[in-house]
Write an enzyme that holds these catalytic residues in place. Structure first.
Site, mmCIF file in Angstrom:
data_model
loop_
_atom_site.group_PDB
_atom_site.id
_atom_site.type_symbol
_atom_site.label_atom_id
_atom_site.label_comp_id
_atom_site.label_asym_id
_atom_site.label_seq_id
_atom_site.Cartn_x
_atom_site.Cartn_y
_atom_site.Cartn_z
ATOM 1 C CB CYS A 89 -11.541 16.759 7.870
ATOM 2 S SG CYS A 89 -13.320 16.929 7.993
ATOM 3 C CD GLU A 90 -6.873 14.459 6.942
ATOM 4 O OE1 GLU A 90 -8.073 14.255 6.686
ATOM 5 O OE2 GLU A 90 -6.381 14.284 8.052
ATOM 6 N N GLY B 85 0.235 -8.490 -7.765
ATOM 7 C CA GLY B 85 -1.098 -8.052 -7.371
ATOM 8 C C GLY B 85 -1.544 -6.975 -8.345
HETATM 9 C C1 LIG Z 1 5.039 -10.448 -0.306
HETATM 10 C C2 LIG Z 1 4.344 -9.697 -1.381
HETATM 11 N N1 LIG Z 1 4.080 -10.328 -2.524
HETATM 12 C C3 LIG Z 1 3.432 -9.700 -3.534
HETATM 13 C C4 LIG Z 1 3.032 -8.392 -3.416
HETATM 14 C C5 LIG Z 1 2.304 -7.754 -4.567
HETATM 15 O O1 LIG Z 1 2.931 -6.631 -5.045
HETATM 16 P P1 LIG Z 1 2.410 -5.903 -6.342
HETATM 17 O O2 LIG Z 1 0.973 -5.600 -6.125
HETATM 18 O O3 LIG Z 1 3.242 -4.702 -6.465
HETATM 19 O O4 LIG Z 1 2.608 -6.839 -7.490
HETATM 20 C C6 LIG Z 1 3.305 -7.681 -2.235
HETATM 21 C C7 LIG Z 1 2.901 -6.274 -2.088
HETATM 22 O O5 LIG Z 1 3.182 -5.580 -1.165
HETATM 23 C C8 LIG Z 1 3.976 -8.365 -1.182
HETATM 24 O O6 LIG Z 1 4.251 -7.736 -0.034
#
Ligand SMILES: Cc1ncc(COP(=O)(O)O)c(C=O)c1O
Length: 430
Positions: free
Chosen positions: A352-353, A282
């Site tokens: 407000c933190e 991601g």
């Molecule tokens: C099952 C799974 N796949 C992929 C990702 C993507 O991770 P990243 O954004 O670190 O590549 C996550 C992130 O939490 C995840 O839980």
């Protein structure tokens, strides 16, 4: 594809000023050419390391429909971790068959919805989920993968570490849960396509993913000899980190894929397995493709031991970027106005933190209210983790298209939307 775009995304002053004037700040800005380029580079690197690969985009990182449509257009599968994320993918025009459904606690309605949509893959996380799937399963096109906990400890913040044995995610290999899960799934005639792991996020050292991949590969080889089961897919998850500050030194994606695949492939080759290998990043796909623009407001100085501290407040904060507060995430902050003299300041939000967004960063000594700041590398886990805390409307998102022209892909939340779900019971309205 136009000429390569530099990473991470940065704006020049005229563009930043134009966008801020037109859409207001805080503003998330994304780059389509950079997102496409990053996906293509990741795919090419993975493919160069292994002949049969599959790349998914983890939509939790940034679920903007525009990005999902682009990722689909670039032939990525879409990882969804809730019915909402699945509905997002469908709304973006991604067929359910191209979606992979994750989650450690999918409820029966979510699973029913996913199957009704003919989702491509369900990643079963635990024994009760496997039992539930076997009890409702009817012949269909959906595949099942098993999420395994390979028992590795990633070197990252504990809140984003997921591959260790003591984790809510996945079937532990070490205590026999993974083998038990596979036995039950096969006995229940589930179409088990293979195994999955995701050991953590923002990993700057690849050892954890490699060890996780090796753990999966060894397990797959052992299941071939013990149960006669042949895994067709092994997904190594996401997790590759990005350089949010000058101190972060992640591997480049080519070296990362080469190292990751080499050690996993050795085990698979020895065990006579040639599965399709998957990855599911991601952050590494979208993080550097986005930035946030803020406008400076109140500035003040306070006495601290040995000197003075300057607070520079911006018009956002915890509600548009909770990561610094959640797990101490750090970013570079850049003033859009060059200055000969720089001075350290703590950039804080409006919440407000104490809301210290970016502590102790260099900014122009003459910074003033109304100045624009850009924060690169906020494409991942900012918009998707935003909230309405303190009743701040969620910011707009602008996508810079292939020739740089801006397209509004998410408008700023309106006051009407802010209160749309609320109801004042009888007698309370004055
Ligand atoms: C099952 C799974 N796949 C992929 C990702 C993507 O991770 P990243 O954004 O670190 O590549 C996550 C992130 O939490 C995840 O839980």
């Amino acid at each position: 594809m136009p000429t390569p775009v530099d990473t991470p995304l940065r704006l020049d002053f005229p563009t930043a000023e134009r966008l801020a004037t037109q859409y207001g700040t805080p503003l998330y800005v994304l780059s389509e050419p950079l997102f496409r380029q990053t996906i293509r580079r990741y795919k090419a690197a993975f493919q160069a390391a292994y002949p049969k690969t599959e790349l998914s985009y983890a939509s939790k990182a940034n679920g903007s429909l525009a990005l999902l449509a682009i990722a689909h257009d670039e032939d990525c599968l879409i990882d969804v971790a809730s019915e909402g994320e699945l509905r997002g993918a469908l709304a973006a025009g991604v067929p359910a068959a191209r979606c992979v459904f994750h989650g450690n606690n999918k409820d029966v309605l979510e699973i029913a919805f996913a199957l009704e949509c003919k989702i491509g893959t369900i990643v079963a996380d635990n024994l009760p989920e496997i039992d539930h799937l076997t009890s409702i399963w009817r012949p269909c096109s959906t595949k099942v993968m098993l999420r395994l906990a390979p028992g590795v400890d990633p070197i990252t913040h504990e809140k984003i570490a997921t591959g260790q044995e003591d984790s809510k995610f996945g079937l532990n290999i070490s205590d026999g849960a993974a083998e038990e899960g596979l036995r039950r799934a096969l006995a229940g005639s589930l179409p088990v396509a293979g195994f999955h792991c995701h050991v953590g996020s923002q990993l700057l050292n690849p050892e954890a993913q490699i060890a996780g991949g090796e753990g999966l590969a060894k397990f797959a080889v052992s299941m071939k000899s013990r149960l006669g089961y042949t895994a067709e897919f092994i997904n190594l998850g996401g997790g590759l980190g990005i350089a949010c500050t000058e101190h972060d030194r992640p591997l480049d994606v080519e070296t990362y894929c080469e190292k990751l695949v080499a050690r996993v492939k050795r085990i698979l080759d020895e065990g006579g397995l040639q599965p399709i290998l998957g990855q599911e990043p991601g952050r590494a796909l979208v993080g550097e493709c986005g930035l946030t623009l803020y406008t400076v407001g109140a500035i003040k100085e306070v006495p601290v031991t040995g000197g003075r501290r300057r607070y520079v407040s911006v018009d956002g904060g915890l509600s548009d970027n909770p990561r610094p507060a959640l797990y101490g995430a750090e970013y570079r902050v850049e003033s859009m106005r060059p200055s000969a003299e720089m001075a350290r300041a703590t950039v804080c939000g409006k919440h407000c933190e104490s809301d210290e967004l970016f502590p102790n960063v260099p900014l122009p000594a003459d910074i003033a209210a109304g100045d624009l700041l850009q924060v690169p590398c906020t494409g991942a886990y900012n918009s998707s983790m935003s909230s309405n805390y303190n009743r701040f409307p969620r910011p707009a998102t602008v996508l810079l298209r292939m020739q740089g022209e801006p397209a509004l892909v998410q408008r700023r939340e309106s006051w009407a939307e802010m209160f749309a779900r609320e109801n004042l019971p009888d007698g309370l309205r004055r």
